[in-house]
Design an enzyme around this catalytic site. Structure first.
Site, PDB file in Angstrom:
ATOM      1  N   LYS A   1       0.846  -1.203   0.000  1.00 13.25           N
ATOM      2  CA  LYS A   1       0.000   0.000   0.000  1.00 13.25           C
ATOM      3  C   LYS A   1       0.882   1.255   0.000  1.00 13.25           C
ATOM      4  O   LYS A   1       2.091   1.177   0.248  1.00 13.25           O
ATOM      5  CB  LYS A   1      -0.920  -0.029   1.218  1.00 13.25           C
TER       6      LYS A   1
ATOM      7  N   TYR B   1      17.478  30.290   6.532  1.00 13.39           N
ATOM      8  CA  TYR B   1      16.291  31.058   6.891  1.00 13.39           C
ATOM      9  C   TYR B   1      16.239  31.331   8.388  1.00 13.39           C
ATOM     10  O   TYR B   1      16.559  30.458   9.198  1.00 13.39           O
ATOM     11  CB  TYR B   1      15.026  30.285   6.499  1.00 13.39           C
TER      12      TYR B   1
END
Ligand SMILES: *Cc1c(COP(=O)(O)O)cnc(C)c1O
Length: 380
Positions: free
Chosen positions: A49, A270
Site C-alpha cells: 500500500k 532562513y
C-alpha cells in the site's frame, strides 16, 4: 560507494536532479525470503500500500512476485488495479474493502476485498448472487483496534448464522490486526490473540491472518496461515526490541551544489537560526522538505560525505539542506559530488527518531522528484 553506484550517479538522469533515491530490490527480496522462512509453512504476503511504502509499488510487487510472493495487500482499488495490470495472476487484496458502486470493477478485475461490516458482506454477497458467481473475500474481525473490522455485535450475528451471511462468497480467510505489536510486552497483543481464537472457535474454518511485520516477531502463535508484512520488507526495524534483523533497502543521496567558507560571526539559512562561531565550511545540498524531508529536522542529524560526518545545520529549505562540512577534507568535497542523507551512516529509523515520527512516515513521504535507481531487479 561501489563503482557501479558511482557510474549510476553519473547518468544524465541523475545529473538533472538534486537528489537520488536508490532502492535495492535485492535487499527487499532478501527481506521477504527471510520473513517467509520465519513463518513457513504459513504464506508470506506483501503489503504494498501507499505506493509500496513510497518505494514504487509496481517495482516492489514485480520483484516480490518473481521471488515467489503471491498475495499483495493495497489500501484502495486504484492501487489494486495498478497491481492487477502488472501481475495478472496475483491475489490482490484491498484493505479498504469494496465501497458501494465499485462492485463491478472489483469483481471484474478479480480483486479480493477485505470486508469489515455485515452491511458490506451483504452487499458483496448480493453482488455474487446477481453475477451467479462466487466472489473472493477476506473478512476482518476487530479484536481491539477499533478502526476497521466487524465490531463484536456484528461478529455475534455472523457467528449465529454464518452460512446465510457468507453465501456466495469464496471465503479466502479471517483477518484481524494487532494494535500494539511493536511493543513486546503490551498486554493487548496476547489479548487480541485470545479474541481471535475465541472468534475462530465459532466460525467456519478458513485461512487466518493476524500478523503484520512486528506480529511475525511475536512467534509462531501469531503466524496462522498468512502473514502481512509491510515495513519489514522495506528495511525498517519491525521489532524495535531487537537489533534490526532486516537489510536496509533505501539509500538517499543529495548533490553537493556549493561549498563556501563561512567566517564567524555569521548565520546560515532562513531565520538565521544557525550561528557560526568559528571558521567553517558549509555545503548546500540539493533536496529539502518538498522532497519529503521533514522541516522539523532543522539542525538535526548528519549527512555523510565520503565517509566523513557532516552535521546538517540550519533550517530545512524547500529544495535545499545545509551541512557543516568543516570536518570533510577539501579534496573529497566536490561540487557535483554526493552526500548520503539516508544510508549506512543513518538509517530510516534514526531519521524518524530525530524527526519525532516513525519510519513508516519517512518512507511513505519520500518525494516524487528524486531520480530513482532500482538495483537488483527490473526497473520501472
Ligand atoms: C499496513 C498494514 C499491514 C502492514 O503493517 P506493517 O507494520 O507495515 O508490517 C498489515 N495489515 C494491515 C491491516 C495493515 O493496514
Amino acid at each position: 560507494m561501489t563503482n557501479d553506484l558511482a557510474g549510476l550517479l553519473q547518468s544524465p538522469e541523475a545529473a538533472r536532479v538534486g537528489a537520488v533515491l536508490i532502492i535495492d530490490l535485492a535487499a527487499l527480496v532478501s527481506n521477504w525470503r527471510d520473513l517467509a522462512a520465519r513463518v513457513a509453512p504459513a504464506e508470506c504476503a506483501a503489503v504494498v500500500k501507499a505506493n509500496g511504502y513510497g518505494l514504487g509499488d509496481i517495482a516492489v510487487a514485480r520483484a516480490l512476485w518473481q521471488a515467489g510472493a503471491r498475495s499483495f495487500f493495497v489500501a484502495d482499488i486504484e492501487a489494486g488495479l495498478r497491481i492487477r495490470r502488472a501481475l495478472p495472476d496475483a491475489r490482490v487484496i484491498i484493505l479498504h474493502g469494496v465501497p458501494a458502486g465499485t462492485e463491478d470493477e472489483v469483481a471484474g478485475q478479480r480483486l479480493t476485498p477485505v470486508l469489515s461490516s455485515l452491511g458490506e458482506i451483504a452487499r458483496w454477497s448480493g453482488h455474487a448472487h446477481r453475477l451467479g458467481d462466487r466472489l473472493p473475500a477476506i473478512i476482518h474481525i476487530d479484536t481491539g483496534m477499533n478502526r476497521l473490522g466487524l465490531p463484536s455485535d456484528e461478529l455475534e450475528r455472523l457467528c449465529n448464522d454464518p452460512d446465510r451471511h457468507l453465501s456466495g462468497l469464496d471465503l479466502n480467510g479471517w483477518m484481524s490486526h494487532l494494535a500494539c505489536a511493536d511493543d513486546p510486552r503490551h498486554p493487548l497483543t496476547p489479548e487480541q490473540l485470545r479474541r481471535v481464537h475465541a472468534a475462530l472457535a465459532r466460525l467456519p474454518s478458513a485461512p487466518v491472518s493476524l500478523a503484520n511485520s512486528a506480529g511475525i516477531f511475536h512467534g509462531a502463535d501469531y503466524h496462522f496461515d498468512l502473514v502481512r508484512p509491510g515495513i519489514a520488507l522495506y528495511g525498517a526495524n519491525p521489532a524495535p526490541w531487537l537489533a534490526n534483523p532486516m537489510r536496509p533497502v533505501i539509500r538517499l543521496l543529495a548533490r553537493i551544489l556549493q561549498v563556501r567558507a563561512v567566517a564567524p560571526p555569521m548565520t546560515v539559512g532562513y531565520d538565521a537560526t544557525h550561528h557560526v562561531d568559528r571558521p567553517s565550511k558549509v555545503a548546500a545540498l540539493g533536496m529539502g522538505y518538498a522532497d519529503g524531508y521533514p522541516w522539523s529536522l532543522a539542525g538535526k542529524g548528519t549527512a555523510s560525505i565520503a565517509g566523513h560526518a557532516a552535521p546538517l545545520v540550519a533550517r530545512v529549505s524547500m529544495d535545499l539542506l545545509t551541512a557543516d562540512v568543516s570536518a570533510v577534507p577539501d579534496h573529497l568535497l566536490q561540487v557535483g559530488g554526493w552526500a548520503d542523507i539516508i544510508g549506512p551512516h543513518r538509517d530510516v529509523d534514526q531519521v524518524a527518531r530525530e524527526a519525532g515520527t516513525i519510519g513508516y512516515e519517512i518512507l511513505t513521504r519520500l518525494g516524487q522528484r528524486y531520480h530513482r535507481i532500482y538495483l537488483g531487479g527490473a526497473s520501472v
